[in-house]
Design an enzyme around this catalytic site. Structure first.
Site, PDB file in Angstrom:
ATOM      1  N   GLU A 185      -4.327  -5.726  -5.412  1.00  0.00           N
ATOM      2  CA  GLU A 185      -2.995  -6.059  -5.925  1.00  0.00           C
ATOM      3  C   GLU A 185      -3.117  -6.469  -7.386  1.00  0.00           C
ATOM      4  O   GLU A 185      -4.014  -7.198  -7.772  1.00  0.00           O
ATOM      5  CB  GLU A 185      -2.378  -7.187  -5.096  1.00  0.00           C
TER       6      GLU A 185
ATOM      7  N   LYS B  43     -13.957  -0.406   5.034  1.00  0.00           N
ATOM      8  CA  LYS B  43     -13.080  -1.404   4.409  1.00  0.00           C
ATOM      9  C   LYS B  43     -13.443  -2.819   4.862  1.00  0.00           C
ATOM     10  O   LYS B  43     -13.531  -3.749   4.051  1.00  0.00           O
ATOM     11  CB  LYS B  43     -11.619  -1.092   4.760  1.00  0.00           C
TER      12      LYS B  43
ATOM     13  N   CYS C  54      -5.527  -9.673   2.610  1.00  0.00           N
ATOM     14  CA  CYS C  54      -6.657  -8.834   3.017  1.00  0.00           C
ATOM     15  C   CYS C  54      -7.895  -9.631   3.403  1.00  0.00           C
ATOM     16  O   CYS C  54      -8.269  -9.673   4.576  1.00  0.00           O
ATOM     17  CB  CYS C  54      -6.997  -7.844   1.899  1.00  0.00           C
TER      18      CYS C  54
ATOM     19  N   ASN D 234     -14.887  -5.700   2.318  1.00  0.00           N
ATOM     20  CA  ASN D 234     -14.180  -6.961   2.113  1.00  0.00           C
ATOM     21  C   ASN D 234     -15.007  -8.148   2.581  1.00  0.00           C
ATOM     22  O   ASN D 234     -14.959  -9.224   1.973  1.00  0.00           O
ATOM     23  CB  ASN D 234     -12.833  -6.938   2.829  1.00  0.00           C
TER      24      ASN D 234
ATOM     25  N   LYS E 251      -3.090 -14.368  -6.494  1.00  0.00           N
ATOM     26  CA  LYS E 251      -3.904 -13.871  -7.592  1.00  0.00           C
ATOM     27  C   LYS E 251      -2.977 -13.495  -8.740  1.00  0.00           C
ATOM     28  O   LYS E 251      -1.767 -13.314  -8.539  1.00  0.00           O
ATOM     29  CB  LYS E 251      -4.746 -12.663  -7.160  1.00  0.00           C
TER      30      LYS E 251
ATOM     31  N   LYS F  20      -7.813 -12.315   6.495  1.00  0.00           N
ATOM     32  CA  LYS F  20      -7.565 -11.726   7.818  1.00  0.00           C
ATOM     33  C   LYS F  20      -8.627 -10.706   8.174  1.00  0.00           C
ATOM     34  O   LYS F  20      -8.981 -10.564   9.356  1.00  0.00           O
ATOM     35  CB  LYS F  20      -6.176 -11.109   7.885  1.00  0.00           C
TER      36      LYS F  20
ATOM     37  N   VAL G 163       0.834  -1.205   0.000  1.00  0.00           N
ATOM     38  CA  VAL G 163       0.000   0.000   0.000  1.00  0.00           C
ATOM     39  C   VAL G 163       0.863   1.248   0.000  1.00  0.00           C
ATOM     40  O   VAL G 163       0.681   2.157  -0.814  1.00  0.00           O
ATOM     41  CB  VAL G 163      -0.952   0.002   1.212  1.00  0.00           C
TER      42      VAL G 163
ATOM     43  N   THR H  23      -6.148  -1.067   7.539  1.00  0.00           N
ATOM     44  CA  THR H  23      -7.428  -1.683   7.896  1.00  0.00           C
ATOM     45  C   THR H  23      -7.390  -2.022   9.375  1.00  0.00           C
ATOM     46  O   THR H  23      -6.611  -2.869   9.818  1.00  0.00           O
ATOM     47  CB  THR H  23      -7.660  -2.958   7.066  1.00  0.00           C
TER      48      THR H  23
ATOM     49  N   GLY I 187     -14.432 -21.285  -7.857  1.00  0.00           N
ATOM     50  CA  GLY I 187     -13.113 -21.866  -8.029  1.00  0.00           C
ATOM     51  C   GLY I 187     -12.428 -22.132  -6.705  1.00  0.00           C
ATOM     52  O   GLY I 187     -13.055 -22.561  -5.736  1.00  0.00           O
TER      53      GLY I 187
END
Length: 441
Positions: A157, A209, A265, A213, A328, A268, A11, A126, A258
């Site tokens: 990301e 946030k 992120c 999420n 990812k 957690k 970040v 966060t 999938g």
């Protein structure tokens, strides 16, 4: 204007480079001297598309420099962005705030001799709701005129530069008009381009946030739960997701069945949200997030079981190729990577495992030294009894299934990301399995 960015991880490094790119004079601060040395030469310590060129340009233009000195940071500017991590406490699942607290305490110490009349400390990390109030008390003990605002980041990301320069919204929580004016000045070029500025109180800014999420994680786990039902009934989860996503109230994004989510992120954050809700006596309000977490984790064992079925029921003396190590695509981040969790579980069941990834091999090798790695796909797949497609890099969708069939021992593949063309692979002689899909081959 002058800004400091404290913490130069994923970040912070992106935020510092982007703020310099839009015209600010920025000082990046970190305790990691090796990282600071790399950044000072314009080299990011991780892979993020577009960051390297932007970072190098900002450093060469003199708008961005770096230091390990908090005292220098306090002297440099009156606006400080706190971008350090809040990892999960392994015992409670709650957010570990030691790094955020250390930054605020360090600033408070050095701000006692600051020449600035009003200092603004802007949290982007966060954190559990209520953190900003508590940090304000710590800050005021040494710097009564300093103020804390909260400006949560929503970076993805692989798209972090774009998300910083062209965000869907800027959320800012604060107590004073001075803080609002300062933040509007920071983000003036983005606001002029039409980015919405959502002003709110500190508690709401902290919650945004975590709530966002948690919602995204829930959507991913929901479609993966539907994939389990599809496996039991013969239905097709991709068609199901398409039909659901056509409803404007639902939308297609994050309905991607999938292997599930990973990274630093979502996992957690949902656990920290549950832990904080329980501290507030409202644990029942977010109890469903535990099931979201369980569904997500279950996708990993389901993928291992699917691969084991394809090799005849046992991994002993079998060779397994794994395509993907990052959590990812377009990232080299392997934190809580579902791909590596599956690869290691297969290894522990007795298979010889070779892993390929376009960017994350070095990080993966450091995190999982017992696994083997290959720098090209053909080498990873050589004489493999099954191939596992675990990270949806675009390069893997472009593979020639016929050419790869000539390399493996057995043309069998688990498409755990549901992004390969099943018709093309089946036509090339492959047996393909994918979660929630009718059996192919």
């Amino acid at each position: 204007m002058r800004l400091t960015v404290i913490g130069t991880g994923y970040v912070g490094a992106v935020h510092a480079a982007c703020m310099a790119d839009i015209g600010h004079e920025v000082l990046g601060v970190d305790v990691d001297a090796e990282r600071i040395a790399a950044l000072a030469t314009g080299r990011p310590p991780f892979f993020e598309p577009g960051l390297s060129a932007m970072l190098k340009g900002a450093v060469e233009a003199g708008r961005l420099r770096f230091t390990t000195s908090p005292a220098e940071a306090a002297r440099f500017a009156d606006t400080h962005f706190v971008c350090v991590g809040t990892p999960q406490d392994p015992r409670s699942g709650a957010a570990d705030l030691r790094y955020v607290e250390a930054v605020v305490d360090g600033l408070a110490f050095h701000l006692r001799d600051s020449e600035y009349e009003r200092v603004l400390v802007v949290g982007t990390s966060t954190v559990p709701v209520g953190t900003a109030d508590r940090l304000t008390d710590r800050l005021h003990a040494a710097a009564p005129d300093a103020e804390i605002a909260w400006n949560p980041e929503f970076l993805r990301e692989g798209c972090a530069v774009q998300d910083t320069l062209r965000p869907e919204r800027i959320v800012a929580g604060f107590r004073s008009e001075h803080a609002e004016a300062r933040l509007r000045e920071v983000y003036a070029p983005l606001l002029a381009a039409g980015t919405p500025f959502i002003r709110t109180d500190l508690a709401t800014a902290e919650l945004v946030k975590l709530a966002s999420n948690s919602f995204l994680a829930t959507k991913i786990s929901f479609i993966n739960a539907m994939a389990e039902i599809c496996d039991a009934t013969g239905a097709d989860v991709l068609t199901l997701a398409e039909a659901m996503g056509a409803d404007s109230r639902i939308g297609p994004r994050f309905l991607a069945p999938g292997l599930g989510f990973g990274g630093s992120c979502l996992p957690k954050d949902i656990r920290a949200f549950v832990a904080r809700a329980e501290e507030l006596g409202r644990g029942e309000s977010v109890a469903f997030l535990r099931q979201v977490d369980e569904i997500n984790t279950r996708q990993r064992s389901r993928t291992v079981d699917l691969a084991q079925e394809l090799v005849g029921g046992s991994f002993a003396d079998r060779s397994v190729a794994v395509l993907g190590a990052a959590f990812k695509p377009c990232s080299d981040d392997v934190r809580d990577s579902p791909a590596l969790a599956v690869a290691d579980a297969v290894r522990r069941r007795g298979a010889q495992v070779r892993v390929h990834d376009p960017e994350a091999v070095d990080n993966a090798r450091a995190a999982y030294p017992a696994l083997q790695f290959a720098l090209d796909v053909a080498k990873a797949c050589e004489q493999a009894d099954v191939v596992l497609h675990l990270t949806e890099w675009p390069q893997y969708r472009e593979l020639d299934p016929a050419a790869l069939a000539a390399v493996v021992r057995t043309p069998a593949i688990v498409d755990a990301r549901n992004t390969l063309d099943p018709v093309a692979w089946r036509s090339a002689g492959w047996t393909l399995r994918a979660p929630g899909r009718p059996r192919l081959g």
